[in-house]
Design an enzyme around this catalytic site. Structure first.
Site, PDB file in Angstrom:
ATOM      1  N   ALA A  27      10.780  -4.528  -7.300  1.00  0.00           N
ATOM      2  CA  ALA A  27      11.603  -5.114  -6.029  1.00  0.00           C
ATOM      3  C   ALA A  27      11.181  -6.420  -6.219  1.00  0.00           C
ATOM      4  O   ALA A  27      12.150  -7.229  -5.218  1.00  0.00           O
ATOM      5  CB  ALA A  27      11.643  -4.594  -5.306  1.00  0.00           C
ATOM      6  N   ALA A  28      10.171  -6.819  -6.376  1.00  0.00           N
ATOM      7  CA  ALA A  28       9.182  -8.304  -5.945  1.00  0.00           C
ATOM      8  C   ALA A  28      10.509  -9.239  -7.373  1.00  0.00           C
ATOM      9  O   ALA A  28      10.917 -10.030  -7.135  1.00  0.00           O
ATOM     10  CB  ALA A  28       8.045  -7.731  -5.735  1.00  0.00           C
ATOM     11  N   PRO A  31       0.197  -5.862 -10.586  1.00  0.00           N
ATOM     12  CA  PRO A  31       0.333  -4.900 -11.582  1.00  0.00           C
ATOM     13  C   PRO A  31       2.008  -3.490 -11.343  1.00  0.00           C
ATOM     14  O   PRO A  31       2.447  -3.202 -10.376  1.00  0.00           O
ATOM     15  CB  PRO A  31      -0.464  -3.658 -10.955  1.00  0.00           C
ATOM     16  CG  PRO A  31      -0.737  -3.564  -9.645  1.00  0.00           C
ATOM     17  CD  PRO A  31      -0.293  -5.636  -9.314  1.00  0.00           C
ATOM     18  N   ALA A  87       2.620   0.534 -10.490  1.00  0.00           N
ATOM     19  CA  ALA A  87       1.505   0.541  -9.615  1.00  0.00           C
ATOM     20  C   ALA A  87       1.887   0.846  -8.073  1.00  0.00           C
ATOM     21  O   ALA A  87       0.950   1.202  -7.218  1.00  0.00           O
ATOM     22  CB  ALA A  87       0.497  -0.081  -9.752  1.00  0.00           C
ATOM     23  N   GLY A  88       2.684   1.471  -7.477  1.00  0.00           N
ATOM     24  CA  GLY A  88       3.485   1.267  -6.488  1.00  0.00           C
ATOM     25  C   GLY A  88       2.954   0.152  -5.574  1.00  0.00           C
ATOM     26  O   GLY A  88       3.868   0.747  -3.792  1.00  0.00           O
ATOM     27  N   LEU A  89       2.769  -0.468  -6.132  1.00  0.00           N
ATOM     28  CA  LEU A  89       3.350  -1.815  -5.159  1.00  0.00           C
ATOM     29  C   LEU A  89       4.111  -2.741  -4.905  1.00  0.00           C
ATOM     30  O   LEU A  89       4.501  -3.667  -4.430  1.00  0.00           O
ATOM     31  CB  LEU A  89       1.928  -2.412  -5.428  1.00  0.00           C
ATOM     32  CG  LEU A  89       0.491  -2.349  -5.510  1.00  0.00           C
ATOM     33  CD1 LEU A  89      -0.634  -3.676  -6.000  1.00  0.00           C
ATOM     34  CD2 LEU A  89       0.005  -1.703  -4.422  1.00  0.00           C
ATOM     35  N   GLY A  90       5.065  -1.804  -5.289  1.00  0.00           N
ATOM     36  CA  GLY A  90       7.145  -2.922  -5.181  1.00  0.00           C
ATOM     37  C   GLY A  90       7.424  -3.763  -6.284  1.00  0.00           C
ATOM     38  O   GLY A  90       8.057  -4.802  -5.950  1.00  0.00           O
ATOM     39  N   SER A  91       6.854  -3.951  -7.424  1.00  0.00           N
ATOM     40  CA  SER A  91       6.711  -4.805  -8.476  1.00  0.00           C
ATOM     41  C   SER A  91       7.927  -5.573  -9.505  1.00  0.00           C
ATOM     42  O   SER A  91       8.577  -6.149  -9.162  1.00  0.00           O
ATOM     43  CB  SER A  91       5.255  -4.582  -9.639  1.00  0.00           C
ATOM     44  OG  SER A  91       6.105  -4.946 -10.763  1.00  0.00           O
ATOM     45  N   ASP A 126      11.203  -0.016  -0.464  1.00  0.00           N
ATOM     46  CA  ASP A 126      10.124  -1.629  -1.371  1.00  0.00           C
ATOM     47  C   ASP A 126      11.537  -2.396  -1.499  1.00  0.00           C
ATOM     48  O   ASP A 126      10.926  -3.311  -0.752  1.00  0.00           O
ATOM     49  CB  ASP A 126      10.320  -0.997  -3.059  1.00  0.00           C
ATOM     50  CG  ASP A 126       9.064   0.079  -3.157  1.00  0.00           C
ATOM     51  OD1 ASP A 126       8.999   0.512  -2.199  1.00  0.00           O
ATOM     52  OD2 ASP A 126       8.757   0.160  -4.433  1.00  0.00           O
TER      53      ASP A 126
END
Ligand code: PMV
Length: 307
Positions: free
Chosen positions: A104-105, A95, A98-102, A146
């Site tokens: 940077a990924a 997502p 949402a704080g999940l590193g989208s 991240d």
């Protein structure tokens, strides 16, 4: 040519990490961003396709602050290569905001795929450094956590400006990640904390240094394989995040639901103001906590186990 990169969660130490304190982050290997390079007609240049967003952008005409174009330009400059005639397609499970590193990924996966297409392998250091430049576009003043945990794809103890320390975790660390369904821009959350800190430096500095101390204790708890202690430290970290003003009623509802259902600890993760919470659980306790999170309004609940 295909590459992928994981998401991430911050176990403890977000926000204080921007001010020089340590933080611990772990990759979320089951939620990934995938980047694929395919050759295209000679003379066509590089086309950037964000498949989930239905966006197609030619590198030649992309704005300077277009994140994927900026990343592609950085990679080509680093490798001293001309723009290839190709299509770079991104698909992501993560997502956004949402704080999940989208962000940077996407950068790490895309950098590796583009470099691979041109016959180069990027080291963790280089993939992380290139992604960091793009993080600055997303976030303004990122700590670099991240891009680091995502490029290394290992649990890390991170201190801004220093080489990351890879953390060996010798006990399965089982986390539930619950999405509040409300995106929140890291840039704004970080800027809000900065503004409040300027008007009350003593209050904020005291909380940041307590967060740093909690992170050091969390590392010791992990090394001693003491998950109940780690859970209590996560709860304490969350309380400090509430004090610096980055939680929301929805995040509070999720954190409370996880604790009541038997989580060892729960906290918001990432910049807050929306996004996700994490709950530390045992294998036996996970289904009840996941159910409670859904009942409390989580739009997604993922499980990740770090070993
Ligand atoms: O990108 P997010 O939402 O996971 O936030 C990163 C963590 C912060 O500490 C809030 C910001 C930073 O740059 O470290």
């Amino acid at each position: 040519m295909e590459s992928s990169a994981p998401g991430k969660v911050i176990l403890c130490g977000e926000h204080s990490v921007v001010y020089g304190e340590p933080a611990i982050a772990v990759p979320v290997t089951g939620l990934r961003c995938r980047a694929r390079m395919a050759p295209a007609m000679p003379g066509s240049g590089l086309l950037l396709v964000a498949a989930d967003l239905n966006q197609r952008t030619a590198l030649r005409t992309a704005a300077l602050d277009h994140p994927l174009a900026a990343l592609a330009r950085l990679v080509l400059e680093h490798l001293d290569c001309d723009e290839p005639d190709a299509v770079l397609t991104i698909h992501s499970d993560l997502p956004i905001a949402a704080g999940l590193g989208s962000g940077a990924a996407v950068s790490v996966a895309a950098a590796r795929a583009l470099a691979g297409f041109l016959g180069h392998v990027l080291s963790e250091e280089v993939a992380s450094a290139l992604a960091y430049e793009v993080e600055k576009l997303h976030h303004g003043t990122p700590s670099g956590i991240d891009n680091t945990v995502i490029a290394w794809e290992r649990p890390v103890v991170f201190v801004k400006g220093k080489a990351p320390e890879v953390l060996e975790i010798s006990i399965p660390l089982r986390l539930l990640i619950a999405d509040s369904g409300f995106p929140a821009a890291t840039r704004e959350a970080v800027a809000g904390v900065r503004q409040r800190r300027e008007s009350d430096p003593d209050f904020y500095e005291a909380r940041f240094s307590r967060m740093g101390a909690l992170v050091r204790m969390a590392r010791a708890a992990l090394e001693q394989q003491d998950l109940p202690a780690l859970g209590r430290l996560m709860d304490a970290n969350h309380a400090l995040l509430v004090e610096i003003g980055v939680s929301t009623p929805r995040l509070e509802a999720l954190v409370q639901a996880a604790r009541l259902a038997g989580a060892l600890g729960a906290k918001l993760t990432g910049s807050g103001m929306g996004g996700n919470i994490i709950a530390l659980v045992t294998m036996e306790g996970a289904p009840a906590v996941a159910g409670a999170l859904r009942d409390a309004g989580a739009v997604h609940v993922w499980q990740t186990v770090t070993t």
